[in-house]
Design a protein around this motif. Structure first.
Motif, short mmCIF file in Angstrom:
data_model
loop_
_atom_site.label_atom_id
_atom_site.label_comp_id
_atom_site.label_asym_id
_atom_site.label_seq_id
_atom_site.Cartn_x
_atom_site.Cartn_y
_atom_site.Cartn_z
N LYS A 53 63.15 21.48 -72.69
CA LYS A 53 64.04 22.13 -73.65
C LYS A 53 65.49 21.76 -73.37
CE LYS A 53 61.10 26.19 -73.75
NZ LYS A 53 61.04 27.60 -73.42
N ILE A 54 66.32 21.84 -74.41
CA ILE A 54 67.76 21.56 -74.25
C ILE A 54 68.37 22.53 -73.26
CG2 ILE A 54 69.98 21.64 -75.44
CD1 ILE A 54 68.61 20.39 -77.85
N LYS A 55 67.96 23.80 -73.31
CA LYS A 55 68.49 24.79 -72.36
C LYS A 55 68.23 24.37 -70.92
CE LYS A 55 68.17 29.59 -70.99
NZ LYS A 55 67.51 30.88 -71.18
N ASN A 56 67.04 23.84 -70.67
CA ASN A 56 66.71 23.40 -69.31
C ASN A 56 67.58 22.22 -68.90
OD1 ASN A 56 64.83 25.41 -69.14
ND2 ASN A 56 63.08 24.09 -69.42
N LEU A 94 70.94 17.05 -54.47
CA LEU A 94 70.97 18.48 -54.13
C LEU A 94 71.39 19.32 -55.33
CD1 LEU A 94 72.53 18.35 -50.56
CD2 LEU A 94 70.18 18.94 -51.16
N TYR A 95 72.43 18.89 -56.05
CA TYR A 95 72.87 19.64 -57.22
C TYR A 95 71.82 19.62 -58.33
CZ TYR A 95 77.46 20.77 -55.42
OH TYR A 95 78.48 21.30 -54.68
N THR A 96 71.09 18.53 -58.47
CA THR A 96 70.00 18.48 -59.43
C THR A 96 68.91 19.48 -59.05
OG1 THR A 96 70.46 16.16 -59.95
CG2 THR A 96 68.26 16.99 -60.49
N MET A 97 68.59 19.53 -57.76
CA MET A 97 67.58 20.50 -57.30
C MET A 97 68.06 21.94 -57.50
SD MET A 97 65.73 18.73 -54.03
CE MET A 97 67.15 18.03 -53.22
N MET A 98 69.37 22.17 -57.37
CA MET A 98 69.91 23.51 -57.64
C MET A 98 69.70 23.87 -59.11
SD MET A 98 73.45 23.64 -55.53
CE MET A 98 73.57 22.89 -53.93
N ARG A 141 67.39 26.86 -60.87
CA ARG A 141 67.84 27.78 -61.93
C ARG A 141 66.77 27.92 -63.02
NH1 ARG A 141 69.32 31.23 -65.15
NH2 ARG A 141 71.47 31.56 -65.76
N ILE A 142 66.08 26.83 -63.33
CA ILE A 142 64.99 26.90 -64.31
C ILE A 142 63.88 27.81 -63.77
CG2 ILE A 142 63.16 25.58 -65.45
CD1 ILE A 142 65.14 23.22 -65.52
N ILE A 143 63.58 27.69 -62.50
CA ILE A 143 62.56 28.53 -61.88
C ILE A 143 62.98 29.99 -61.92
CG2 ILE A 143 61.38 29.05 -59.70
CD1 ILE A 143 61.55 25.96 -59.14
N ILE A 144 64.26 30.24 -61.71
CA ILE A 144 64.78 31.61 -61.76
C ILE A 144 64.58 32.21 -63.15
CG2 ILE A 144 66.94 32.95 -61.76
CD1 ILE A 144 67.86 31.17 -59.43
N GLU A 145 64.75 31.41 -64.18
CA GLU A 145 64.57 31.88 -65.55
C GLU A 145 63.19 32.48 -65.77
OE1 GLU A 145 66.64 32.10 -68.38
OE2 GLU A 145 68.13 31.83 -66.81
#
Length: 93
Positions: A2-5, A53-57, A61-65
């Motif tokens: 998704k665009i949001k992701n 690292l920033y990509t993994m962060m 965030r997607i996992i947190i959603e």
């Protein structure tokens, strides 16, 4: 995806890139100024590792959603990400 992701992954990457550009000269000078231990990575490594690292962060965030404790997790995530960027700015600028 998704665009949001894409935005959730891209936001920390863009923010980290901006902070990296703002602090790059001072960070390189600092790295060269101090005596490094034999196991220290070469300075060129950081340009590869930090974007990963920033990509993994962003992926985190997607996992947190999808988390049940989303509200608390978002606060922790934003705090950590903000302190990470602020720490670099304060140290190198």
């Amino acid at each position: 995806m998704k665009i949001k992701n894409w935005l959730l992954v891209g936001a920390p990457l863009v923010g980290g890139t901006i902070i990296g550009r703002l602090t790059a000269d001072n960070a390189k000078a600092d790295y060269e100024k101090y005596k490094q231990p034999p196991f220290a990575p070469p300075k060129e490594t950081f340009g590869i590792v930090w974007p990963l690292l920033y990509t993994m962060m962003g992926i985190a965030r997607i996992i947190i959603e999808e988390s049940k404790e989303k509200d608390e997790a978002v606060i922790s995530y934003r705090t950590q990400l903000g302190l990470n960027g602020l720490g670099s700015l304060l140290y190198f600028k």
